[in-house]
Design a protein around this motif. Sequence first.
Motif, PDB file in Angstrom:
ATOM      1  N   GLU A  19      28.529  65.472 -14.379  1.00  0.00           N
ATOM      2  CA  GLU A  19      29.975  65.709 -14.437  1.00  0.00           C
ATOM      3  C   GLU A  19      30.283  67.120 -14.933  1.00  0.00           C
ATOM      4  O   GLU A  19      31.138  67.807 -14.387  1.00  0.00           O
ATOM      5  CB  GLU A  19      30.644  64.663 -15.343  1.00  0.00           C
ATOM      6  CG  GLU A  19      32.113  64.896 -15.580  1.00  0.00           C
ATOM      7  CD  GLU A  19      32.970  64.827 -14.331  1.00  0.00           C
ATOM      8  OE1 GLU A  19      34.104  65.356 -14.362  1.00  0.00           O
ATOM      9  OE2 GLU A  19      32.523  64.264 -13.313  1.00  0.00           O
ATOM     10  N   ARG A  20      29.587  67.560 -15.973  1.00  0.00           N
ATOM     11  CA  ARG A  20      29.829  68.900 -16.503  1.00  0.00           C
ATOM     12  C   ARG A  20      29.493  69.961 -15.458  1.00  0.00           C
ATOM     13  O   ARG A  20      30.244  70.915 -15.275  1.00  0.00           O
ATOM     14  CB  ARG A  20      29.001  69.098 -17.764  1.00  0.00           C
ATOM     15  CG  ARG A  20      29.173  70.404 -18.482  1.00  0.00           C
ATOM     16  CD  ARG A  20      30.510  70.583 -19.168  1.00  0.00           C
ATOM     17  NE  ARG A  20      30.850  69.580 -20.119  1.00  0.00           N
ATOM     18  CZ  ARG A  20      30.601  69.631 -21.431  1.00  0.00           C
ATOM     19  NH1 ARG A  20      29.958  70.661 -21.935  1.00  0.00           N
ATOM     20  NH2 ARG A  20      30.997  68.665 -22.218  1.00  0.00           N
ATOM     21  N   ALA A  21      28.372  69.788 -14.771  1.00  0.00           N
ATOM     22  CA  ALA A  21      27.983  70.747 -13.733  1.00  0.00           C
ATOM     23  C   ALA A  21      29.025  70.773 -12.619  1.00  0.00           C
ATOM     24  O   ALA A  21      29.421  71.844 -12.145  1.00  0.00           O
ATOM     25  CB  ALA A  21      26.607  70.389 -13.174  1.00  0.00           C
ATOM     26  N   ARG A  22      29.507  69.599 -12.226  1.00  0.00           N
ATOM     27  CA  ARG A  22      30.517  69.520 -11.169  1.00  0.00           C
ATOM     28  C   ARG A  22      31.789  70.252 -11.592  1.00  0.00           C
ATOM     29  O   ARG A  22      32.360  71.019 -10.829  1.00  0.00           O
ATOM     30  CB  ARG A  22      30.830  68.067 -10.834  1.00  0.00           C
ATOM     31  CG  ARG A  22      31.786  67.905  -9.647  1.00  0.00           C
ATOM     32  CD  ARG A  22      32.307  66.490  -9.507  1.00  0.00           C
ATOM     33  NE  ARG A  22      33.119  66.073 -10.645  1.00  0.00           N
ATOM     34  CZ  ARG A  22      34.365  66.500 -10.902  1.00  0.00           C
ATOM     35  NH1 ARG A  22      34.938  67.373 -10.112  1.00  0.00           N
ATOM     36  NH2 ARG A  22      35.022  66.062 -11.962  1.00  0.00           N
ATOM     37  N   GLU A  30      21.364  74.441 -12.151  1.00  0.00           N
ATOM     38  CA  GLU A  30      21.927  75.667 -12.716  1.00  0.00           C
ATOM     39  C   GLU A  30      22.507  75.407 -14.109  1.00  0.00           C
ATOM     40  O   GLU A  30      22.316  76.197 -15.032  1.00  0.00           O
ATOM     41  CB  GLU A  30      23.040  76.211 -11.823  1.00  0.00           C
ATOM     42  CG  GLU A  30      22.568  76.777 -10.509  1.00  0.00           C
ATOM     43  CD  GLU A  30      23.716  77.074  -9.571  1.00  0.00           C
ATOM     44  OE1 GLU A  30      23.658  78.151  -8.949  1.00  0.00           O
ATOM     45  OE2 GLU A  30      24.666  76.261  -9.456  1.00  0.00           O
ATOM     46  N   TYR A  31      23.210  74.284 -14.247  1.00  0.00           N
ATOM     47  CA  TYR A  31      23.838  73.968 -15.521  1.00  0.00           C
ATOM     48  C   TYR A  31      22.795  73.707 -16.610  1.00  0.00           C
ATOM     49  O   TYR A  31      22.889  74.246 -17.716  1.00  0.00           O
ATOM     50  CB  TYR A  31      24.783  72.773 -15.401  1.00  0.00           C
ATOM     51  CG  TYR A  31      25.400  72.416 -16.719  1.00  0.00           C
ATOM     52  CD1 TYR A  31      26.303  73.271 -17.331  1.00  0.00           C
ATOM     53  CD2 TYR A  31      25.042  71.252 -17.378  1.00  0.00           C
ATOM     54  CE1 TYR A  31      26.839  72.974 -18.572  1.00  0.00           C
ATOM     55  CE2 TYR A  31      25.584  70.946 -18.618  1.00  0.00           C
ATOM     56  CZ  TYR A  31      26.483  71.808 -19.208  1.00  0.00           C
ATOM     57  OH  TYR A  31      26.999  71.505 -20.429  1.00  0.00           O
ATOM     58  N   ASP A  75      32.853  75.178 -24.274  1.00  0.00           N
ATOM     59  CA  ASP A  75      33.713  75.322 -23.107  1.00  0.00           C
ATOM     60  C   ASP A  75      33.278  76.559 -22.330  1.00  0.00           C
ATOM     61  O   ASP A  75      33.985  77.564 -22.294  1.00  0.00           O
ATOM     62  CB  ASP A  75      35.181  75.464 -23.552  1.00  0.00           C
ATOM     63  CG  ASP A  75      36.135  75.424 -22.382  1.00  0.00           C
ATOM     64  OD1 ASP A  75      35.751  74.929 -21.298  1.00  0.00           O
ATOM     65  OD2 ASP A  75      37.273  75.882 -22.551  1.00  0.00           O
ATOM     66  N   PRO A  76      32.070  76.502 -21.732  1.00  0.00           N
ATOM     67  CA  PRO A  76      31.553  77.696 -21.045  1.00  0.00           C
ATOM     68  C   PRO A  76      32.421  78.063 -19.852  1.00  0.00           C
ATOM     69  O   PRO A  76      32.939  77.215 -19.149  1.00  0.00           O
ATOM     70  CB  PRO A  76      30.151  77.283 -20.608  1.00  0.00           C
ATOM     71  CG  PRO A  76      30.177  75.803 -20.574  1.00  0.00           C
ATOM     72  CD  PRO A  76      31.198  75.362 -21.586  1.00  0.00           C
ATOM     73  N   ARG A  77      32.596  79.362 -19.692  1.00  0.00           N
ATOM     74  CA  ARG A  77      33.344  79.837 -18.541  1.00  0.00           C
ATOM     75  C   ARG A  77      32.347  80.150 -17.429  1.00  0.00           C
ATOM     76  O   ARG A  77      31.297  80.719 -17.690  1.00  0.00           O
ATOM     77  CB  ARG A  77      34.101  81.118 -18.901  1.00  0.00           C
ATOM     78  CG  ARG A  77      35.125  80.925 -20.011  1.00  0.00           C
ATOM     79  CD  ARG A  77      35.880  82.196 -20.250  1.00  0.00           C
ATOM     80  NE  ARG A  77      35.924  82.884 -21.501  1.00  0.00           N
ATOM     81  CZ  ARG A  77      35.677  82.473 -22.714  1.00  0.00           C
ATOM     82  NH1 ARG A  77      35.249  81.280 -22.926  1.00  0.00           N
ATOM     83  NH2 ARG A  77      35.820  83.223 -23.777  1.00  0.00           N
ATOM     84  N   PRO A  78      32.697  79.780 -16.189  1.00  0.00           N
ATOM     85  CA  PRO A  78      31.786  80.115 -15.094  1.00  0.00           C
ATOM     86  C   PRO A  78      31.664  81.632 -14.975  1.00  0.00           C
ATOM     87  O   PRO A  78      32.588  82.363 -15.331  1.00  0.00           O
ATOM     88  CB  PRO A  78      32.434  79.522 -13.852  1.00  0.00           C
ATOM     89  CG  PRO A  78      33.722  78.927 -14.273  1.00  0.00           C
ATOM     90  CD  PRO A  78      33.886  79.098 -15.749  1.00  0.00           C
ATOM     91  N   PRO A  79      30.524  82.124 -14.493  1.00  0.00           N
ATOM     92  CA  PRO A  79      30.331  83.567 -14.357  1.00  0.00           C
ATOM     93  C   PRO A  79      31.360  84.152 -13.389  1.00  0.00           C
ATOM     94  O   PRO A  79      31.775  83.488 -12.435  1.00  0.00           O
ATOM     95  CB  PRO A  79      28.914  83.715 -13.826  1.00  0.00           C
ATOM     96  CG  PRO A  79      28.434  82.364 -13.491  1.00  0.00           C
ATOM     97  CD  PRO A  79      29.385  81.364 -14.052  1.00  0.00           C
ATOM     98  N   ALA A  80      31.770  85.379 -13.651  1.00  0.00           N
ATOM     99  CA  ALA A  80      32.741  86.058 -12.777  1.00  0.00           C
ATOM    100  C   ALA A  80      32.108  86.311 -11.405  1.00  0.00           C
ATOM    101  O   ALA A  80      30.917  86.610 -11.320  1.00  0.00           O
ATOM    102  CB  ALA A  80      33.174  87.356 -13.421  1.00  0.00           C
TER     103      ALA A  80
END
Length: 81
Positions: A19-22, A30-31, A75-80
């Motif tokens: 769920e977190r990866a999604r 990757e997660y 609360d990691p932000r996805p890479p730019a």
Amino acid sequence: MSNLQVRNLPDDIHSRLSERARRLDMSMSEYVTRVLRADLDRPLFEDWATAARRAGTPRPIDTLAAIDATRDEYDPRPPAP
């Protein structure tokens, strides 16, 4: 690159990882790699404490950076792009 297989992973942990990866729009692989890398980038408390004792003087703590790092952990932000 190596592979890692986790045996006997409880279903609830697998579901939460999935769920977190999604939610972060990344594969579970990757997660999990991101989670493992973040954990390994932090020193073990024992190593930190030993280094601090050897130094003899306390190091100043960058409180803002510590709060930001902890916030990113939860609360990691996805890479730019």
